[in-house]
Design a protein around this motif. Structure first.
Motif, PDB file in Angstrom:
ATOM      1  N   THR A   1      -2.629  -7.098  34.084  1.00 44.32           N
ATOM      2  CA  THR A   1      -1.697  -6.513  33.045  1.00 44.32           C
ATOM      3  C   THR A   1      -0.180  -6.943  33.393  1.00 44.32           C
ATOM      4  O   THR A   1       0.252  -7.333  32.296  1.00 44.32           O
TER       5      THR A   1
ATOM      6  N   ARG B   1       2.101  -9.480  30.471  1.00 46.06           N
ATOM      7  CA  ARG B   1       3.413  -9.232  29.800  1.00 46.06           C
ATOM      8  C   ARG B   1       4.414 -10.389  30.025  1.00 46.06           C
ATOM      9  O   ARG B   1       5.127 -10.598  29.229  1.00 46.06           O
TER      10      ARG B   1
ATOM     11  N   GLU C   1       6.155 -12.461  27.007  1.00 44.93           N
ATOM     12  CA  GLU C   1       7.782 -12.109  27.089  1.00 44.93           C
ATOM     13  C   GLU C   1       8.347 -13.738  27.300  1.00 44.93           C
ATOM     14  O   GLU C   1       9.459 -13.961  26.507  1.00 44.93           O
TER      15      GLU C   1
ATOM     16  N   ASN D   1       3.180  -1.463  42.347  1.00 42.70           N
ATOM     17  CA  ASN D   1       3.079  -1.291  41.117  1.00 42.70           C
ATOM     18  C   ASN D   1       2.606   0.129  41.074  1.00 42.70           C
ATOM     19  O   ASN D   1       1.338   0.678  41.102  1.00 42.70           O
TER      20      ASN D   1
ATOM     21  N   ASP E   1       4.400   3.048  38.900  1.00 43.47           N
ATOM     22  CA  ASP E   1       4.662   3.020  37.633  1.00 43.47           C
ATOM     23  C   ASP E   1       4.854   1.511  36.970  1.00 43.47           C
ATOM     24  O   ASP E   1       5.624   0.652  37.287  1.00 43.47           O
ATOM     25  N   ILE E   2       3.870   1.368  35.694  1.00 42.78           N
ATOM     26  CA  ILE E   2       3.810  -0.171  35.408  1.00 42.78           C
ATOM     27  C   ILE E   2       5.255  -0.617  34.648  1.00 42.78           C
ATOM     28  O   ILE E   2       5.456  -1.706  34.917  1.00 42.78           O
ATOM     29  N   GLU E   3       5.888   0.533  34.146  1.00 45.10           N
ATOM     30  CA  GLU E   3       7.011  -0.152  33.417  1.00 45.10           C
ATOM     31  C   GLU E   3       8.194  -0.563  34.417  1.00 45.10           C
ATOM     32  O   GLU E   3       8.888  -1.481  34.579  1.00 45.10           O
ATOM     33  N   SER E   4       8.202   0.429  35.751  1.00 41.02           N
ATOM     34  CA  SER E   4       9.302   0.001  36.766  1.00 41.02           C
ATOM     35  C   SER E   4       8.839  -1.347  37.534  1.00 41.02           C
ATOM     36  O   SER E   4       9.599  -2.225  37.905  1.00 41.02           O
TER      37      SER E   4
ATOM     38  N   TYR F   1       7.062  -3.770  36.241  1.00 44.29           N
ATOM     39  CA  TYR F   1       7.375  -4.941  35.431  1.00 44.29           C
ATOM     40  C   TYR F   1       8.847  -5.173  35.273  1.00 44.29           C
ATOM     41  O   TYR F   1       9.111  -6.413  35.256  1.00 44.29           O
ATOM     42  N   ASP F   2       9.704  -4.287  35.045  1.00 43.71           N
ATOM     43  CA  ASP F   2      11.045  -4.531  35.119  1.00 43.71           C
ATOM     44  C   ASP F   2      11.408  -5.142  36.373  1.00 43.71           C
ATOM     45  O   ASP F   2      12.481  -6.178  36.303  1.00 43.71           O
TER      46      ASP F   2
END
Ligand code: ADP
Ligand code: 5GP
Length: 204
Positions: free
Chosen positions: A23, A27, A31, A181, A183-186, A188-189
């Motif tokens: 995942t 991303r 990007e 990993n 939360d996926i958003e955090s 990835y950030d």
């Protein structure tokens, strides 16, 4: 003022199966336009849906051996009875063209590449480009739930993956960066912050 251009990276990502590596890598590739995925060679037969040249370069045992003898691999290893390796040319060509190279490789493969990057044979290709990141699940319990949720593996395979995950987790200290990993958003950030910072690092 004059300064170096953006640094090209060999970004090595390791994670226990189910931690979210696929995942997160997708991303990154979505990007960062200049980032390419490093396709490894293997002697294992293709699985359903796998494409030669996209998922792996599938080689016969004999062809693999010939390439080892010719010094074509930056690193190679035997995993579950099959041979796997990263071609020097894959990494050299991409870095030479100014691309970042993304590699999804286990702790054993990462250890070999790290040794090469830190002065081993063939390290000139990697010197200054090598960056490695370990992605961990929040806990083994959550890893089990994700593997079950993905619905890809039998109970037996999941148990084996969990055991392997526990073994792999023991190696996180060997990596330059460590990201949980949860939360996926955090997660990835954090990963994209590593890439952005590393692009601008001044290398001695
Ligand atoms: P890997 O490539 O490391 O085996 P995947 O990216 O396939 O892992 O992720 C395993 C499963 O967990 C997938 O179903 C994915 O959607 C899910 N997943 C990934 N990251 C998270 C997260 N932070 N929280 C919950 N589920 C996640
Ligand atoms: P699979 O056959 O399931 O795709 O991969 C099996 C294992 O081989 C995984 O742990 C994967 O990380 C590892 N692997 C894939 N490519 C390479 C490679 O180029 N070098 C090394 N050392 N291991 C690899």
């Amino acid at each position: 003022m004059n300064g170096p251009g953006r640094r090209s990276l060999l970004l090595v990502i390791s994670a226990p199966s189910g931690a979210g590596k696929t995942t997160l890598c997708r991303r990154l590739l979505g990007e960062f336009e200049g980032m390419t995925y490093s396709v490894s060679c293997t002697t294992r037969p293709p699985r359903a849906g796998e494409k030669d040249g996209r998922d792996y370069i599938f080689l016969s045992e004999e062809e693999f051996r010939r390439r080892v003898d010719a010094g074509e691999f930056l690193e190679h290893a035997t995993v579950h009875g099959y041979r796997y390796g990263t071609l020097r040319s894959t990494v050299e060509d991409a870095l030479g063209a100014g691309h970042d190279v993304l590699m999804d490789i286990d702790v054993q493969g990462a250890a070999s590449l790290r040794a090469v990057a830190r002065g081993g044979d063939g390290g000139d290709v990697l010197r200054g480009a090598y960056v490695d990141v370990f992605i961990a699940p929040p806990s083994l319990g959550s890893l089990r739930r994700r593997l079950e949720g993905r619905n890809q593996d039998s109970g037996e395979v999941i148990a084996a993956r969990l055991q392997k995950a526990a073994d792999e987790m023991a190696h996180w200290r060997e990596y330059m960066y460590f990201i949980i990993n949860d939360d996926i958003e955090s997660a990835y950030d954090a990963l994209r912050a590593v890439v952005l910072a590393e692009h601008h690092r001044v290398v001695a």
